[in-house]
Design a protein around this motif. Structure first.
Motif, short mmCIF file in Angstrom:
data_model
loop_
_atom_site.label_atom_id
_atom_site.label_comp_id
_atom_site.label_asym_id
_atom_site.label_seq_id
_atom_site.Cartn_x
_atom_site.Cartn_y
_atom_site.Cartn_z
N UNK A 23 -3.48 -4.29 -6.29
CA UNK A 23 -2.73 -4.16 -5.02
C UNK A 23 -1.38 -3.39 -5.23
N UNK A 42 -5.88 3.68 11.53
CA UNK A 42 -6.55 2.43 10.94
C UNK A 42 -7.59 2.65 9.97
N UNK A 45 -5.95 2.84 6.74
CA UNK A 45 -5.61 1.53 6.11
C UNK A 45 -6.70 0.64 5.58
N UNK A 46 -7.63 0.93 6.37
CA UNK A 46 -9.05 -0.18 6.11
C UNK A 46 -9.29 0.57 4.74
N UNK A 55 -6.39 -7.14 2.34
CA UNK A 55 -6.87 -7.25 3.83
C UNK A 55 -6.23 -6.13 4.61
N UNK A 56 -6.89 -5.48 5.56
CA UNK A 56 -6.17 -4.50 6.40
C UNK A 56 -4.98 -5.02 7.23
N UNK A 57 -5.02 -6.34 7.38
CA UNK A 57 -3.67 -6.81 7.95
C UNK A 57 -2.35 -6.80 7.03
N UNK A 58 -2.71 -7.01 5.68
CA UNK A 58 -1.69 -6.86 4.69
C UNK A 58 -1.26 -5.37 4.43
N UNK A 60 -1.41 -3.21 6.78
CA UNK A 60 -0.51 -2.97 7.74
C UNK A 60 0.88 -3.30 7.87
N UNK A 61 0.92 -4.59 7.39
CA UNK A 61 1.99 -5.33 7.47
C UNK A 61 3.19 -4.64 6.30
N UNK A 62 2.64 -4.49 5.38
CA UNK A 62 3.37 -3.89 4.38
C UNK A 62 3.92 -2.27 4.69
N UNK A 64 4.27 -1.22 7.73
CA UNK A 64 5.17 -1.47 8.97
C UNK A 64 6.40 -1.72 8.53
N UNK A 71 2.85 3.90 11.15
CA UNK A 71 1.35 3.35 11.55
C UNK A 71 0.96 3.95 13.04
#
Lengths: 200, 908
Positions: A23, A42, A45-46, A55-58, A60-62, A64, A71
Motif C-alpha cells: 500500500x 475511476x 483508481x480501481x 479498496x478503491x474508496x481508499x 479515492x480518499x487518499x 482527494x 479525481x
C-alpha cells in the motif's frame, strides 16, 4: 485510456515491488495513472487499488487529499497561482484575477477547450520568484499580468512543449525507484522555468 | 477496554489520586477505571485509538512541565501525573468543542441523534457553552445515500473516523473513506461501490453525532419516547446481546450491547434490522382451521380440540410412532423442553428433529469437546471447516477475522470453497465436497505417512500441515459447521473425528446457523436424544424416574419422517416453526411428504409455504414478544426478554404444548417459564448448576453449559463508556438494570457508582450430588467417541459432472428476511459459479444461462466465472429463489455423499 495501459501496469508492478508494504506504492501509482490520463479515472483508481491491496474508496480518499492529484478531469495545463504571503504582497491576487478574466473561468474551473485549469495554490516554495506560478508541476516566476499572458500564449501555441510535460507527471516517481526515466522531453533547456523541471 | 486487574506495575496520579496500571494501558482507560471520565469522540474501546478528534486532551506531566496530550493515544508511564480538570485541560477541551461545533449545524431538534448524542451531551458537560462563530454555516445536499441501509448527513459529521475505521479495521470492508480535506472533508464511497457491508449498521450505532442514520430507524422515534429491554438476537446461532427498543408498542430499533465473550457490541445488519419482521403485515394473528379445503380463522378452543383429536386418532390407529415433530430451532429453550417432554412423555414418540437435514448430527454436536468463541479467538490456530461464516454467522466471522488479522491467530480454511475468511487465512486447503475426512486425516498424519488427498493439491496439504506442525491439540480449535447441504453431514462428523483422534485435546466450536438449534439439541429435540446432552438409551432410567414412560426406541429424523409421510406410515406431523418446503435439502421429497400427510399442524409466526398446507395453523408469539432463554452455538444460555405484545391472540409455544398435553389428558406441570427452567436444571444432566438465579437472575453474558466444565461466568457484562454505544444509556430500561454499576452521564461525566469487580458475582459452587438414595443415578452428558463416526464412502467419481456446493446468503428468500421490508430487496439473485476454465470447456460465457441437472431435478440459471471456486465444483446460492419457484434444493438428493450435477447449455 481509462485503465492502466500494459506499459504502465508493468511500471506499476515494478514500483509496488520496491516497497516492503504494497500500500506504500499508492501515491506513486496515482502519479503514474495521472500521467497517463491527466487525472485519475475511476478505472485507473480501481487498478491502483488492486495493485496496492486496498479498496478503491481508499485510493479515492487518499488522492482527494492532495491538490496535485485530480479525481476529476482537468485541462491539459493546470495553472496554479500561489497566493501565500510573499506572492500575495507581490500581487498574486491581481495575477489570479487577471488569469480568471483572461481565461474566462473561475479558479478551480477548466476552459471549454480543455486546455487550461486555474487553481489558487498555497505556498509553492518559490518565494524568491514571487509571484510564483506552477504549470503541470513546473515553476515559472516572477509572473505578472503580462507575463501571465505570455505564458498562456506560449503554452497554447506549443512553445513550451519541451519544458512543460503533458499532465502532471512527476519524474521523481520513476527515478526514485530506479525505473528508466522518460526520454528527456522535460529537459532544462528552456529559459523560462524557475527550476529544473524534473526536480519538482 | 481494559480489565480491572490490580496487578499493574505502574503508578500514575490522576487528578491527585494514585492509580495502579499496567504498562501499555491508555490514560483514557486508566482514568475511566478510576472514576474519571475524559470526554472523547473518536476513541472507541473496541477499536485502535487514532487521537484525531482531540477532545480528550488532558494535562500530562513531562520533564518540561505539564503538556496537553490526547488521553486516548498516550499510554501511562510510571510516576506520570495526569490532570483532566485543571484550567489548561478544560480550556483545551472547550476549544476543541468550539471548533467541532463551527461547522456543525446544531439542528438537534430535527436530528435523530438529539437526546442521545455524545456531541450534544459533551457540549453541555465539557464545552464552553457559547460559540464565537456568528457566520453562516455551510449547507450541503442531504442526505447522501452511502448504501442500501445507511444515509449520511455531511453537515453533522465531525470527522472522528469511527465509521471508516470500523469498516476497515473491524469489518475488513473499507468501502467508505474520507474524501477531500479540511473543511471540505466528507465520508464517501467510491462511485458505484455502495457501502453494502453486512455490518454497516454498526457505523450508525457508533456515530457520535447524527451524521449517519439508518434507513429503517430514520425519523421513526425520539430517544425519550423509546423504552428498551436487554435480550439476545435470535437471527443466527451466535446469540449477540442486544437492546430491543420500542416506541408506542412497536419495535423500532435494535442496538448491540457489548458482551465481552460474544459480540463486542457489534451486530450484523440482518440482526439489527430484522426487527421489521416482528410487525410484518402477514403475521399469524389467530388460529386457523382447514374447512372445506380452505384455511379459515378459528378460536383457540376449536383449534386445540382439532389438534387433540388429530393426534389421538393417529395414536389409536397406528400408535405413537406415527406422529412426528419437525422443527423447534426458533423456540426458546423452555419451549423446546416443553415440546420435548410433550413428545416423549405424553405422546410417546421419539420422532422429533429440530434440524431439517441442514445441520450436523445431534449426538455429534452434543458430545463434542466444546470451545467457546473466546477459546477459538485465543487459540494458536483455528481449522475452519464450515460454510461461509460471513453469510451464516456474521459476528462470529468478525470475531475470527479480528483474531486472525490483528492478533496472530493462524487460520487454516478447509471449507470446500474459499470463504470471506480466506483473505486472512494463512493456509487454504479446500476439501473436496464429501471428502473432508480424508483431508483432515492428512492434516494430522505423521510426517512420514501423509496420504494423498483426492482433489486437494499436495502443496495445499503441506502448507496447512506446516501451520499446524508443532501445535498441540489444546492449542487448536476447529470451527465445524455444515459446509454445504449438498454433502452429507456424517462426512463432517467423520472429519472432526479424524482431527480428534490425531490431535488429542483439540476442541470444537460448532458453527450452527439456526438460531437456537444448539438449545434444541440440548433440550432433546433430536431423535435418540434427551434434554441435557444425553441419549435416549443412555439416560432412559433417569428420565423415566423424572418423566414417566419413554418411547421404546430411537425415532426418525426429519428425512426419515418425510419419507414415512410420503410412504403413508406417518399419520400426523407437527411443524414447530419449520418450513421443510423451503429449507429441507430435497424439495421434491418435502413436497411429496406434506401433500400426503393426513394431519398437519403448523406453529409459526408467519405463513410459511409449509404452514399454508397445514390442517391447523397455530399462531406463535415470536422474538421480542415473550421471555425465555436461548442457547448460542457455544452452549451459552442467555435471556430473552419481552418488549412488545404478540399480534392478535398468538401464544408462546410452551403454552401451546401445555394446552395440547391437556387435550391428551396429561398435565405437563408447567405454569411459568422459570418453573420450566427449574425443571431443566433439575432434570437435564448438562444443565445442572445453571440455576434459575444464574440464568434468570439478571441480564448479562449468560451461562455456558455444562456449568461444571466452565464455571459460572461473571453475571454483569463489562460496561463500555456511554459514548461508545450512544443510544443505550439514554433510553429508559425496563426490568433489571442491565449493568451492575450502571452509570449516568451527568454534567460532570460518568459517575461510576460501583466499579465492576472482575468476575462479577463470585462463581457459585455446584451443589453436591443430592439424588435420593433410591432413585437411579443422574447420567453424565455424552462424551465424544471418535470411533462412532466412520468415514462414509467417498462419492463415485464421474468425469463429466461437477460436485455441487451450496452457499447461504445473509439476505435470502427465507421468511424472516422477506418479512423485513428493508432487507428483502437485498437478497441476491440465483446464479451458478464455476471456474472460468471450466466455462470455456463447456463452451459457455460468463453470464450465459445454463441448465443444471441432477438425478432429482433441474434448474436453469445464469452462470458466473469465479476463479476462487475449485476445479470440478459448482457453487450455488441456497434459498435465493422466491418460495414458489424451485431453488437449489430442487437439485438435491439428501442421500448423496456429494451431490453430482451436470451443466448443459441452453438453446437460444
Amino acid at each position: 485510456m481509462a485503465r492502466l495501459s500494459a506499459e504502465n501496469r508493468r511500471k506499476a508492478e515494478a514500483i509496488v515491488a520496491v516497497y516492503p508494504e504494497r500500500r506504500s506504492a499508492l501515491i506513486p501509482l496515482c502519479h503514474l495513472a495521472q500521467g497517463q490520463d491527466g487525472y485519475l479515472t475511476e478505472e485507473a483508481m480501481e487498478d491502483v487499488a488492486e495493485l496496492c491491496g486496498v479498496s478503491p474508496a481508499e485510493v479515492r480518499g487518499t488522492a482527494s487529499f492532495y491538490d496535485m492529484l485530480h479525481t476529476e478531469p482537468v485541462g491539459r495545463y493546470v495553472i496554479a497561482v500561489c497566493t501565500n504571503i510573499a506572492c500575495m504582497l507581490a500581487g498574486a491576487y491581481e495575477v489570479l484575477g487577471h488569469a480568471e478574466e483572461r481565461l474566462g473561468i473561475h479558479s478551480g474551473q477548466t476552459t471549454p477547450d480543455g486546455l487550461f485549469t486555474v487553481e489558487e495554490a498555497e505556498c509553492l516554495a518559490g518565494c524568491d520568484k514571487a509571484v510564483c506560478v506552477q504549470v503541470n508541476h513546473r515553476f515559472f516566476g516572477p509572473v505578472d499580468e503580462e507575463g501571465f499572458d505570455r505564458l498562456v500564449e506560449d503554452l497554447a501555441e506549443g512553445r513550451l512543449e519541451g519544458t512543460v510535460p503533458p499532465h502532471g507527471v512527476l519524474c521523481r516517481v520513476e527515478r526514485s525507484v530506479g525505473l528508466p526515466a522518460e526520454e528527456p522531453a522535460a529537459g532544462p533547456a528552456g529559459g523560462a522555468p524557475a527550476r529544473r523541471g524534473g526536480d519538482s | 477496554m481494559s480489565e480491572t486487574t490490580g496487578t499493574g506495575e505502574l503508578t500514575v496520579t490522576i487528578n491527585g489520586k494514585q492509580v495502579v496500571a499496567e504498562p501499555g494501558e491508555l490514560i483514557i482507560d486508566v482514568a475511566e477505571r478510576s472514576g474519571v471520565y475524559i470526554p472523547r469522540f473518536c476513541y472507541h474501546p473496541r477499536m485502535k485509538p487514532v487521537g484525531m478528534c482531540r477532545m480528550c486532551l488532558v494535562e500530562v506531566s513531562s520533564p518540561r512541565g505539564p503538556s496537553l496530550q490526547p488521553a486516548c493515544f498516550v499510554p501511562v508511564a510510571d510516576g506520570q501525573e495526569v490532570n483532566t480538570d485543571v484550567d489548561g485541560a478544560r480550556k483545551a477541551q472547550e476549544g476543541v468543542l468550539e471548533f467541532l461545533l463551527l461547522n456543525h449545524p446544531l439542528d438537534c431538534p430535527v436530528c435523530d441523534k438529539g437526546g442521545e448524542c455524545p456531541l450534544q451531551d459533551q457540549a453541555m458537560s465539557h464545552g464552553p457553552g457559547e460559540s464565537r462563530f456568528i457566520e453562516e454555516k455551510r449547507h450541503w445536499a442531504k442526505p447522501i445515500v452511502l448504501g442500501p441501509l445507511t444515509l449520511l448527513d455531511r453537515e453533522r459529521c465531525i470527522q472522528c473516523a469511527r465509521c471508516t475505521r470500523f469498516a476497515e479495521e473491524i469489518a475488513g470492508e473499507p468501502l467508505i473513506d474520507f474524501f477531500s480535506r479540511g473543511d471540505a472533508i466528507e465520508v464517501a464511497t467510491f462511485p458505484d461501490r455502495p457501502f453494502s457491508s453486512y455490518f454497516s449498521g454498526n457505523t450508525v450505532q457508533i456515530c457520535p453525532v447524527g451524521a449517519l442514520t439508518s434507513a429503517p430507524y430514520r425519523f421513526k422515534s425520539r430517544p425519550w419516547d423509546l423504552e428498551q429491554v436487554e435480550t439476545t438476537c435470535t437471527f443466527c446461532g451466535v446469540g449477540c446481546r442486544i437492546v430491543a427498543q420500542s416506541s408506542a408498542g412497536k419495535a423500532v430499533r435494535f442496538l448491540g450491547v457489548d458482551s465481552d465473550p460474544v459480540n463486542h457490541s457489534w451486530l450484523c445488519d440482518r440482526g439489527r434490522y430484522g426487527f421489521e419482521a416482528i410487525h410484518a403485515t402477514d403475521r399469524l394473528r389467530e388460529p386457523m382451521l382447514r374447512r372445506d379445503g380452505e384455511l379459515s380463522p378459528a378460536s383457540w378452543n376449536e383449534a386445540l380440540r382439532e389438534v387433540g383429536a388429530g393426534l389421538r386418532q393417529g395414536l389409536s390407529s397406528q400408535g405413537p410412532t406415527s406422529i412426528g415433530i419437525i422443527g423447534g430451532a426458533r423456540l426458546p429453550n423452555e419451549d423446546q423442553y416443553a415440546w420435548s417432554k410433550l413428545a416423549r412423555a405424553v405422546i410417546g414418540t421419539d420422532n422429533v428433529d429440530a434440524q431439517l437435514g441442514d445441520g450436523l448430527p445431534a449426538e455429534f454436536v452434543a458430545s463434542l469437546p466444546q470451545a467457546t468463541i473466546d477459546d477459538a479467538c485465543a487459540a494458536k490456530a483455528v481449522i475452519l471447516l464450515a460454510g461461509d461464516l460471513h453469510e451464516e454467522l456474521p459476528v462470529l466471522h468478525l470475531r475470527l477475522r479480528a483474531a486472525a488479522a490483528h492478533h496472530g491467530l493462524l487460520l487454516v480454511d478447509c471449507s470446500p470453497v474459499p470463504t470471506a475468511l480466506s483473505e486472512v487465512a494463512v493456509a487454504l486447503a479446500p476439501a473436496r465436497p464429501g471428502e473432508a475426512a480424508a483431508l483432515m486425516a492428512a492434516l494430522v498424519a505423521s510426517d512420514d505417512e501423509v496420504p494423498e488427498v483426492p482433489g486437494v493439491s499436495a502443496a495445499a496439504v503441506s502448507a496447512a500441515r506446516t501451520v499446524l506442525s508443532g501445535l498441540t491439540g489444546e492449542e487448536i480449535v476447529v470451527v465445524v459447521g455444515r459446509t454445504s447441504v449438498a454433502e452429507r453431514p456424517d462426512s463432517l462428523a467423520a472429519a472432526a473425528a479424524a482431527l480428534a483422534k490425531g490431535l488429542p485435546g483439540v476442541r470444537f466450536l460448532p458453527a450452527l446457523r439456526r438460531a437456537n438449534v444448539r438449545g434444541a439439541i440440548d433440550m432433546g429435540l433430536a431423535p435418540g436424544m434427551l434434554p441435557g446432552r444425553v441419549s435416549l438409551d443412555g439416560a432412559r432410567e433417569w428420565f423415566e424416574s423424572q418423566w414417566g414412560s419413554l418411547p421404546s426406541g430411537r425415532g426418525l429424523d426429519t428425512r426419515a419422517m418425510l419419507e414415512a409421510a410420503s410412504a403413508g406410515t406417518l399419520r400426523a406431523l407437527v411443524l414447530l416453526g419449520a418450513d421443510p418446503l423451503a429449507d429441507f435439502p430435497d424439495r421434491e421429497l418435502a413436497t411429496r411428504a406434506l401433500e400426503r400427510i393426513p394431519f398437519l399442524v403448523a406453529l409459526d409466526t408467519l405463513p410459511s409455504a409449509s404452514a399454508q398446507l397445514a390442517d391447523v395453523v397455530l399462531p406463535a408469539a415470536g422474538f421480542g414478544e415473550r421471555g425465555g432463554t436461548t442457547t448460542n452455538l457455544e452452549g451459552r444460555v442467555t435471556r430473552l426478554a419481552q418488549k412488545v405484545v404478540p399480534p392478535g391472540v398468538a401464544r408462546p409455544d410452551w403454552v401451546i404444548a401445555v394446552e395440547i398435553a391437556e387435550r391428551l389428558g396429561v398435565d405437563l406441570g408447567f405454569d411459568h417459564l422459570e418453573g420450566i427452567w427449574e425443571e431443566i436444571e433439575q432434570v437435564a444432566p448438562a444443565h445442572r448448576g445453571a440455576t434459575v438465579s444464574a440464568v434468570y437472575g439478571q441480564p448479562g453474558d449468560g451461562v455456558v453449559v455444562p456449568v461444571a466444565a466452565v464455571g459460572l461466568p461473571r453475571l454483569a457484562p463489562a460496561r463500555l463508556d456511554p459514548m461508545a454505544t450512544p443510544g443505550i444509556d439514554s433510553v429508559i430500561t425496563q426490568g433489571a438494570p442491565m449493568f451492575a454499576g450502571a452509570a449516568a452521564v451527568g454534567s460532570g461525566g460518568v459517575e461510576e457508582s460501583e466499579v465492576i469487580e472482575e468476575g462479577g458475582a463470585a462463581p457459585a459452587e455446584l451443589p453436591t450430588e443430592s439424588v435420593t438414595p433410591s432413585g437411579p443415578p443422574r447420567p453424565s452428558p455424552l462424551a465424544f467417541d471418535a470411533d462412532s463416526w466412520p468415514v462414509p464412502a467417498p462419492p463415485v467419481p464421474d468425469a463429466y459432472s461437477f460436485r455441487l456446493v451450496t452457499r447461504r446468503s445473509l439476505y435470502d428468500h427465507g421468511t424472516l428476511v422477506q418479512a423485513s421490508p428493508s432487507l428483502a430487496p437485498l437478497a441476491p439473485s440465483q446464479e451458478l459459479r464455476v471456474r472460468p476454465r471450466e466455462l470455456d470447456k463447456l463452451g459457455v460465457a460468463d453470464g450465459d444461462r445454463v441448465r443444471v441437472r441432477s438425478a432429482r431435478g433441474e434448474l436453469v440459471l445464469p452462470v458466473a466465472a469465479d476463479e476462487a471456486v475449485p476445479a470440478g465444483v459448482a457453487l450455488i446460492g441456497l434459498n435465493l429463489a422466491p418460495v414458489d419457484q424451485p431453488g437449489a434444493t430442487a437439485l438435491l438428493d439428501s442421500d448423496e455423499a456429494a451431490q453430482p450435477v451436470r451443466i448443459e447449455t441452453v438453446e437460444g
